[in-house]
Design an enzyme around this catalytic site. Structure first.
Site, PDB file in Angstrom:
ATOM      1  N   SER A   1      38.128  43.895  -6.932  1.00 32.21           N
ATOM      2  CA  SER A   1      38.466  45.219  -7.445  1.00 32.21           C
ATOM      3  C   SER A   1      39.489  45.876  -6.542  1.00 32.21           C
ATOM      4  O   SER A   1      39.576  45.568  -5.348  1.00 32.21           O
ATOM      5  CB  SER A   1      37.204  46.089  -7.544  1.00 32.21           C
ATOM      6  OG  SER A   1      37.492  47.335  -8.141  1.00 32.21           O
ATOM      7  N   ASP A   2      40.249  46.788  -7.107  1.00 29.92           N
ATOM      8  CA  ASP A   2      41.201  47.556  -6.314  1.00 29.92           C
ATOM      9  C   ASP A   2      41.362  48.945  -6.921  1.00 29.92           C
ATOM     10  O   ASP A   2      41.300  49.102  -8.146  1.00 29.92           O
ATOM     11  CB  ASP A   2      42.566  46.855  -6.251  1.00 29.92           C
ATOM     12  CG  ASP A   2      43.445  47.448  -5.174  1.00 29.92           C
ATOM     13  OD1 ASP A   2      43.168  47.188  -3.981  1.00 29.92           O
ATOM     14  OD2 ASP A   2      44.385  48.198  -5.497  1.00 29.92           O
TER      15      ASP A   2
END
Length: 201
Positions: free
Chosen positions: A77-78
């Site tokens: 995730s970012d």
């Protein structure tokens, strides 16, 4: 070394390609026991790359890199704070943090969070946009906030789940996505990969 993280003694069902305690805790809140598989990837934006393409690319890259060290489905995730189309990264020093918080004061900005999960169903992904409105923040408040050390490793220089919550007038979208992981979308991706949530025992 992969370390299982859980409030109870349970076998991990997911590899989390991150060392983020926020994402680990968010997954734990929906009953997902994880193994931490931190990855080190280049997070430099590609010239001309949109913020949405940037976070999606990094989420995929993290998931792919984490999957190398685990046989479990792997989540990457970012999150990016975006103001007028510009990505605000983590502050490099106090002056940078002050400048970012001044720019966010008294107006709205976007928080984009992408999540990617690789597993039996291949690479699945989703990107969530949340609008965040900040109240006016004084220079004295910004200075006091910096001295707490909370802004130092946070995108945009603030943590909505922490002390900076008093600066946030309202949001439109996913609160958990601003913290670091959109739980509604994440749970749907995990289900498609056969990863159970609400794993209470």
């Amino acid at each position: 070394m992969i370390e299982a993280q859980s409030s109870q003694v349970r076998d991990p069902v997911l590899c989390l390609a991150s060392a983020s305690p926020r994402r680990r805790d968010l997954l734990g809140a929906i009953g997902v026991s994880v193994a931490l598989c931190p990855v080190d990837i280049d997070e430099t934006p590609i010239p001309g790359e949109s913020a949405q393409a940037y976070v999606a690319r990094l989420a995929r890259s993290k998931a792919e890199a984490g999957a190398v060290s685990s046989d479990l489905p792997t989540l990457g995730s970012d999150t990016a704070v975006v103001l007028d189309g510009t990505i605000l990264g983590k502050p490099v020093d106090e002056a940078h943090a002050r400048a970012m918080l001044r720019s966010l004061s008294g107006r709205s900005h976007q928080v984009l969070t992408a999540v990617a999960v690789t597993g039996p169903a291949g690479m699945l992904e989703a990107t969530v946009s949340t609008e965040v409105w900040m109240r006016d923040i004084t220079d004295e408040e910004i200075g006091a906030y910096w001295r707490t050390s909370e802004p130092e490793d946070k995108a945009g220089g603030y943590a909505i789940q922490g002390l900076a919550s008093v600066f946030v007038a309202r949001i439109e979208g996913s609160h958990s996505a601003v913290v670091g992981l959109p739980l509604f979308e994440t749970a749907r991706l995990l289900a498609r990969q056969g990863v159970p949530t609400w794993q209470l025992s």
